[in-house]
Write a protein that holds these residues in place. Structure first.
Motif, PDB file in Angstrom:
ATOM      1  N   ALA A   1     -53.724 -48.934 -30.519  1.00 43.66           N
ATOM      2  CA  ALA A   1     -53.236 -48.025 -31.550  1.00 43.66           C
ATOM      3  C   ALA A   1     -53.445 -46.566 -31.138  1.00 43.66           C
ATOM      4  N   VAL A   2     -54.572 -46.290 -30.503  1.00 43.63           N
ATOM      5  CA  VAL A   2     -54.835 -44.927 -30.027  1.00 43.63           C
ATOM      6  C   VAL A   2     -53.757 -44.525 -29.018  1.00 43.63           C
ATOM      7  N   ALA A   3     -53.415 -45.423 -28.105  1.00 43.99           N
ATOM      8  CA  ALA A   3     -52.391 -45.130 -27.098  1.00 43.99           C
ATOM      9  C   ALA A   3     -51.025 -44.909 -27.750  1.00 43.99           C
ATOM     10  N   LEU A   4     -50.684 -45.729 -28.737  1.00 43.42           N
ATOM     11  CA  LEU A   4     -49.410 -45.535 -29.449  1.00 43.42           C
ATOM     12  C   LEU A   4     -49.376 -44.165 -30.120  1.00 43.42           C
ATOM     13  N   GLY A   5     -50.482 -43.813 -30.782  1.00 38.16           N
ATOM     14  CA  GLY A   5     -50.557 -42.524 -31.456  1.00 38.16           C
ATOM     15  C   GLY A   5     -50.457 -41.365 -30.484  1.00 38.16           C
ATOM     16  N   GLN A   6     -51.136 -41.490 -29.349  1.00 33.47           N
ATOM     17  CA  GLN A   6     -51.069 -40.415 -28.352  1.00 33.47           C
ATOM     18  C   GLN A   6     -49.655 -40.276 -27.797  1.00 33.47           C
ATOM     19  N   GLY A   7     -48.994 -41.394 -27.611  1.00 31.54           N
ATOM     20  CA  GLY A   7     -47.624 -41.340 -27.108  1.00 31.54           C
ATOM     21  C   GLY A   7     -46.675 -40.651 -28.069  1.00 31.54           C
ATOM     22  N   HIS A   8     -46.875 -40.872 -29.359  1.00 36.38           N
ATOM     23  CA  HIS A   8     -45.975 -40.289 -30.366  1.00 36.38           C
ATOM     24  C   HIS A   8     -46.387 -38.870 -30.764  1.00 36.38           C
ATOM     25  N   PHE A   9     -47.664 -38.685 -31.058  1.00 36.71           N
ATOM     26  CA  PHE A   9     -48.140 -37.412 -31.587  1.00 36.71           C
ATOM     27  C   PHE A   9     -48.654 -36.462 -30.505  1.00 36.71           C
ATOM     28  N   GLY A  10     -48.887 -36.967 -29.297  1.00 39.26           N
ATOM     29  CA  GLY A  10     -49.433 -36.151 -28.211  1.00 39.26           C
ATOM     30  C   GLY A  10     -48.639 -34.890 -27.924  1.00 39.26           C
ATOM     31  N   PRO A  11     -47.305 -34.990 -27.802  1.00 42.35           N
ATOM     32  CA  PRO A  11     -46.532 -33.769 -27.536  1.00 42.35           C
ATOM     33  C   PRO A  11     -46.654 -32.731 -28.659  1.00 42.35           C
ATOM     34  N   LEU A  12     -46.671 -33.183 -29.902  1.00 41.45           N
ATOM     35  CA  LEU A  12     -46.841 -32.268 -31.027  1.00 41.45           C
ATOM     36  C   LEU A  12     -48.220 -31.611 -30.983  1.00 41.45           C
ATOM     37  N   ILE A  13     -49.243 -32.404 -30.692  1.00 43.51           N
ATOM     38  CA  ILE A  13     -50.595 -31.856 -30.585  1.00 43.51           C
ATOM     39  C   ILE A  13     -50.663 -30.836 -29.447  1.00 43.51           C
ATOM     40  N   ALA A  14     -50.046 -31.161 -28.320  1.00 41.45           N
ATOM     41  CA  ALA A  14     -50.057 -30.231 -27.175  1.00 41.45           C
ATOM     42  C   ALA A  14     -49.368 -28.915 -27.528  1.00 41.45           C
ATOM     43  N   ARG A  15     -48.208 -28.986 -28.214  1.00 46.05           N
ATOM     44  CA  ARG A  15     -47.506 -27.756 -28.604  1.00 46.05           C
ATOM     45  C   ARG A  15     -48.342 -26.948 -29.605  1.00 46.05           C
ATOM     46  N   THR A  16     -49.032 -27.659 -30.500  1.00 45.58           N
ATOM     47  CA  THR A  16     -49.881 -26.973 -31.477  1.00 45.58           C
ATOM     48  C   THR A  16     -51.043 -26.276 -30.782  1.00 45.58           C
ATOM     49  N   LEU A  17     -51.664 -26.946 -29.824  1.00 43.73           N
ATOM     50  CA  LEU A  17     -52.769 -26.335 -29.076  1.00 43.73           C
ATOM     51  C   LEU A  17     -52.287 -25.163 -28.239  1.00 43.73           C
ATOM     52  N   ASP A  18     -51.083 -25.282 -27.662  1.00 42.72           N
ATOM     53  CA  ASP A  18     -50.507 -24.158 -26.924  1.00 42.72           C
ATOM     54  C   ASP A  18     -50.322 -22.952 -27.842  1.00 42.72           C
ATOM     55  N   LEU A  19     -49.804 -23.183 -29.041  1.00 44.25           N
ATOM     56  CA  LEU A  19     -49.630 -22.106 -30.004  1.00 44.25           C
ATOM     57  C   LEU A  19     -50.976 -21.486 -30.366  1.00 44.25           C
ATOM     58  N   LEU A  20     -51.966 -22.331 -30.658  1.00 44.20           N
ATOM     59  CA  LEU A  20     -53.294 -21.821 -31.015  1.00 44.20           C
ATOM     60  C   LEU A  20     -53.927 -21.010 -29.888  1.00 44.20           C
ATOM     61  N   SER A  21     -53.600 -21.338 -28.656  1.00 41.67           N
ATOM     62  CA  SER A  21     -54.181 -20.597 -27.531  1.00 41.67           C
ATOM     63  C   SER A  21     -53.680 -19.156 -27.478  1.00 41.67           C
ATOM     64  N   THR A  22     -52.611 -18.835 -28.220  1.00 40.65           N
ATOM     65  CA  THR A  22     -52.110 -17.462 -28.263  1.00 40.65           C
ATOM     66  C   THR A  22     -52.827 -16.628 -29.321  1.00 40.65           C
ATOM     67  N   PHE A  23     -53.695 -17.268 -30.119  1.00 37.57           N
ATOM     68  CA  PHE A  23     -54.436 -16.582 -31.172  1.00 37.57           C
ATOM     69  C   PHE A  23     -55.781 -16.151 -30.618  1.00 37.57           C
ATOM     70  N   ASP A  24     -56.237 -14.956 -31.015  1.00 36.29           N
ATOM     71  CA  ASP A  24     -57.606 -14.601 -30.655  1.00 36.29           C
ATOM     72  C   ASP A  24     -58.559 -15.304 -31.621  1.00 36.29           C
ATOM     73  N   GLU A  25     -59.855 -15.186 -31.366  1.00 34.07           N
ATOM     74  CA  GLU A  25     -60.840 -15.948 -32.163  1.00 34.07           C
ATOM     75  C   GLU A  25     -60.801 -15.578 -33.635  1.00 34.07           C
ATOM     76  N   SER A  26     -60.594 -14.319 -33.959  1.00 41.93           N
ATOM     77  CA  SER A  26     -60.559 -13.929 -35.372  1.00 41.93           C
ATOM     78  C   SER A  26     -59.312 -14.488 -36.067  1.00 41.93           C
ATOM     79  N   GLU A  27     -58.191 -14.522 -35.352  1.00 42.24           N
ATOM     80  CA  GLU A  27     -56.977 -15.121 -35.924  1.00 42.24           C
ATOM     81  C   GLU A  27     -57.161 -16.622 -36.120  1.00 42.24           C
ATOM     82  N   ALA A  28     -57.742 -17.286 -35.134  1.00 39.31           N
ATOM     83  CA  ALA A  28     -57.996 -18.720 -35.256  1.00 39.31           C
ATOM     84  C   ALA A  28     -58.955 -19.011 -36.407  1.00 39.31           C
ATOM     85  N   ALA A  29     -59.955 -18.151 -36.578  1.00 38.37           N
ATOM     86  CA  ALA A  29     -60.900 -18.323 -37.689  1.00 38.37           C
ATOM     87  C   ALA A  29     -60.188 -18.171 -39.028  1.00 38.37           C
ATOM     88  N   ALA A  30     -59.240 -17.226 -39.110  1.00 39.77           N
ATOM     89  CA  ALA A  30     -58.482 -17.042 -40.359  1.00 39.77           C
ATOM     90  C   ALA A  30     -57.615 -18.266 -40.646  1.00 39.77           C
TER      91      ALA A  30
END
Length: 151
Positions: A104-133
């Motif tokens: 089930a973990v593998a199925l979830g990673q296959g489906h949601f992994g790209p969305l999680i990766a794009r979300t983490l990429d977006l978050l990496s553009t935020f500084d720490e204070s923005e991420a905290a907000a």
């Protein structure tokens, strides 16, 4: 744009994100022959596992808002599909703990992994204070939603 308009714009953007995430979750459920409640159960179990806990059926049912029969149906479906394991409780042989299977973990990673990766990429553009907000805002929205029953 007034402060109220700006706030409502954020509320509407949040609603749009929630709708898109729900559609993604529904697509995952359909693609794998699950109910959306089954996916919610897996999410609850994964969250508990990340916190170092394995839920009992009763605690899972409480989190899902299901009675005992409904919880048993969800657990049985997930176990039959190979998405869930029942483990004996180390301290009480009468109880079982529930664990999401590696399949089930593998199925979830296959489906949601790209969305999680794009979300983490977006978050990496935020500084720490923005991420905290963002963190503070999302935790506040979660808390407000959880308190809906108390008015």
């Amino acid at each position: 744009m007034s402060e109220g308009d700006s706030g409502m714009e954020i509320v509407h953007l949040l609603r749009e994100a929630i709708v898109e995430l729900a559609l993604t979750q529904g697509e995952f459920a359909r693609n794998h022959g699950m109910h959306t409640t089954d996916v919610r159960a897996l999410i609850c179990l994964l969250d508990a596992g990340r916190a170092g806990d394995l839920l009992t059926p009763g605690r899972l049912g409480a989190q899902l808002g299901l009675n005992s029969a409904g919880t048993t149906s969800v657990i049985d479906r997930l176990e039959r599909a190979g998405h869930l394991e029942r483990l004996p409780d180390a301290h009480d042989r009468r109880r079982v703990r529930l664990k999401v299977s590696e399949q089930a973990v593998a199925l979830g990673q296959g489906h949601f992994g790209p969305l999680i990766a794009r979300t983490l990429d977006l978050l990496s553009t935020f500084d720490e204070s923005e991420a905290a907000a963002v963190r503070r805002f999302l935790a506040g929205v979660r808390d407000a939603a959880q308190s809906r029953a108390s008015g």
